[in-house]
Design a protein around this motif. Sequence first.
Motif, PDB file in Angstrom:
ATOM      1  N   THR A  44      18.690  43.843  -3.805  1.00 27.53           N
ATOM      2  CA  THR A  44      17.683  42.844  -4.162  1.00 27.53           C
ATOM      3  C   THR A  44      17.539  42.766  -5.672  1.00 27.53           C
ATOM      4  OG1 THR A  44      16.453  43.217  -2.110  1.00 27.53           O
ATOM      5  CG2 THR A  44      15.280  42.119  -3.894  1.00 27.53           C
ATOM      6  N   VAL A  45      17.538  41.546  -6.198  1.00 24.49           N
ATOM      7  CA  VAL A  45      17.303  41.310  -7.617  1.00 24.49           C
ATOM      8  C   VAL A  45      15.870  40.807  -7.776  1.00 24.49           C
ATOM      9  CG1 VAL A  45      18.060  40.097  -9.688  1.00 24.49           C
ATOM     10  CG2 VAL A  45      19.722  40.710  -7.923  1.00 24.49           C
ATOM     11  N   PHE A  46      15.141  41.385  -8.725  1.00 19.65           N
ATOM     12  CA  PHE A  46      13.745  41.031  -8.957  1.00 19.65           C
ATOM     13  C   PHE A  46      13.590  40.338 -10.300  1.00 19.65           C
ATOM     14  CE2 PHE A  46      13.580  44.625  -6.061  1.00 19.65           C
ATOM     15  CZ  PHE A  46      12.598  44.258  -5.143  1.00 19.65           C
ATOM     16  N   ALA A  47      12.696  39.342 -10.329  1.00 15.87           N
ATOM     17  CA  ALA A  47      12.273  38.694 -11.581  1.00 15.87           C
ATOM     18  C   ALA A  47      10.762  38.828 -11.678  1.00 15.87           C
ATOM     19  CB  ALA A  47      12.686  37.235 -11.599  1.00 15.87           C
ATOM     20  N   ILE A  48      10.281  39.395 -12.789  1.00  5.54           N
ATOM     21  CA  ILE A  48       8.855  39.655 -12.984  1.00  5.54           C
ATOM     22  C   ILE A  48       8.355  38.839 -14.173  1.00  5.54           C
ATOM     23  CG2 ILE A  48       7.106  41.463 -13.241  1.00  5.54           C
ATOM     24  CD1 ILE A  48       8.922  41.743 -10.774  1.00  5.54           C
ATOM     25  N   ASN A  49       7.221  38.164 -13.988  1.00  2.00           N
ATOM     26  CA  ASN A  49       6.611  37.401 -15.069  1.00  2.00           C
ATOM     27  C   ASN A  49       6.037  38.335 -16.138  1.00  2.00           C
ATOM     28  OD1 ASN A  49       6.936  34.680 -14.003  1.00  2.00           O
ATOM     29  ND2 ASN A  49       5.438  35.275 -12.435  1.00  2.00           N
ATOM     30  N   PRO A  50       5.772  37.827 -17.333  1.00  2.00           N
ATOM     31  CA  PRO A  50       5.235  38.679 -18.404  1.00  2.00           C
ATOM     32  C   PRO A  50       3.909  39.357 -18.053  1.00  2.00           C
ATOM     33  CG  PRO A  50       6.044  36.628 -19.327  1.00  2.00           C
ATOM     34  CD  PRO A  50       6.101  36.471 -17.842  1.00  2.00           C
ATOM     35  N   ASP A  51       3.146  38.778 -17.110  1.00  2.00           N
ATOM     36  CA  ASP A  51       1.873  39.394 -16.732  1.00  2.00           C
ATOM     37  C   ASP A  51       2.014  40.396 -15.593  1.00  2.00           C
ATOM     38  OD1 ASP A  51       2.386  37.750 -14.597  1.00  2.00           O
ATOM     39  OD2 ASP A  51       0.519  36.609 -14.718  1.00  2.00           O
ATOM     40  N   GLY A  52       3.260  40.672 -15.160  1.00  2.00           N
ATOM     41  CA  GLY A  52       3.493  41.668 -14.125  1.00  2.00           C
ATOM     42  C   GLY A  52       3.516  41.123 -12.712  1.00  2.00           C
ATOM     43  N   THR A  53       3.341  39.831 -12.543  1.00  2.00           N
ATOM     44  CA  THR A  53       3.422  39.228 -11.215  1.00  2.00           C
ATOM     45  C   THR A  53       4.877  38.883 -10.887  1.00  2.00           C
ATOM     46  OG1 THR A  53       3.015  37.018 -12.121  1.00  2.00           O
ATOM     47  CG2 THR A  53       1.103  38.279 -11.351  1.00  2.00           C
ATOM     48  N   GLN A  54       5.153  38.768  -9.607  1.00  2.00           N
ATOM     49  CA  GLN A  54       6.521  38.487  -9.182  1.00  2.00           C
ATOM     50  C   GLN A  54       6.870  37.021  -9.391  1.00  2.00           C
ATOM     51  OE1 GLN A  54       8.232  40.274  -5.507  1.00  2.00           O
ATOM     52  NE2 GLN A  54       8.522  38.162  -4.843  1.00  2.00           N
ATOM     53  N   LYS A  55       7.975  36.789 -10.070  1.00  2.00           N
ATOM     54  CA  LYS A  55       8.509  35.437 -10.243  1.00  2.00           C
ATOM     55  C   LYS A  55       9.338  35.067  -9.025  1.00  2.00           C
ATOM     56  CE  LYS A  55      11.227  32.694 -13.546  1.00  2.00           C
ATOM     57  NZ  LYS A  55      12.002  32.767 -14.841  1.00  2.00           N
ATOM     58  N   TRP A  56      10.247  35.960  -8.653  1.00  2.00           N
ATOM     59  CA  TRP A  56      11.004  35.845  -7.416  1.00  2.00           C
ATOM     60  C   TRP A  56      11.687  37.171  -7.102  1.00  2.00           C
ATOM     61  CZ3 TRP A  56      15.932  37.034  -8.727  1.00  2.00           C
ATOM     62  CH2 TRP A  56      16.438  36.596  -9.959  1.00  2.00           C
ATOM     63  N   ALA A  57      12.098  37.320  -5.850  1.00  2.00           N
ATOM     64  CA  ALA A  57      12.909  38.445  -5.398  1.00  2.00           C
ATOM     65  C   ALA A  57      13.983  37.872  -4.494  1.00  2.00           C
ATOM     66  CB  ALA A  57      12.062  39.472  -4.657  1.00  2.00           C
ATOM     67  N   HIS A  58      15.233  38.149  -4.820  1.00  2.00           N
ATOM     68  CA  HIS A  58      16.339  37.537  -4.088  1.00  2.00           C
ATOM     69  C   HIS A  58      17.235  38.619  -3.506  1.00  2.00           C
ATOM     70  CE1 HIS A  58      19.321  34.632  -2.911  1.00  2.00           C
ATOM     71  NE2 HIS A  58      20.239  35.165  -3.692  1.00  2.00           N
TER      72      HIS A  58
END
Length: 205
Positions: A44-58
């Motif tokens: 799984t690849v994770f993308a996290i926004n600058p505020d620590g919230t999840q942008k996406w998980a693929h």
Amino acid sequence: LNPDGTQKWNFSTGTQIVSGAGSSASSPVLAADGAVYFASPSGTVFAINPDGTQKWAHSLANQGQSPFLLNSSPALAADGTLYLPAEGQPIPPNSAGPVLLALDPSTGATLWSTPLFSGLASAPTVATDGSIYIGENNALEAFTSGGVQKWKLVGLFPQNAPAIGPDGTIYANEDNSLIAVTPAGALIWSFNPNPGFNDTFQQGN
């Protein structure tokens, strides 16, 4: 973390993000917009926004099949595209084996995948012209930003991501040596700090 060392945020992936040996499998990569990208060994690849919230998980798993194994850090191109080596089950139409993936930074969707010559050994490095260089268990390979192989040097065992000089020269550690390679894939020189050891690089390859 904040500059003073206090915790700014904590994101739980809900999955293992270190290898079985306990060492980090994928270092985080920071984008210009502050997004953080990293991968878990389970695929799984994770993308996290600058505020620590999840942008996406693929997840890179195929339906009903085992996921790809992700044991290297991703690399970011100037346009934001993520490049990541993986091995395990195939993403059609490629055959099983190690592949280089390109992911959309907005969604994590796979843009393309292309087979690698041999097993994985290093994270990729992206040049200013978009070329992608990656070290493997038995080769150093170069690809275009569209996933087309430019060249490969067989008989190499790079253990870390290649470095690129201002003139485009590629530098890579090769078993007991440091090598310099032109952007066209020609060996410039090879330096062995321990000449008593046998250098496995064969210039003829």
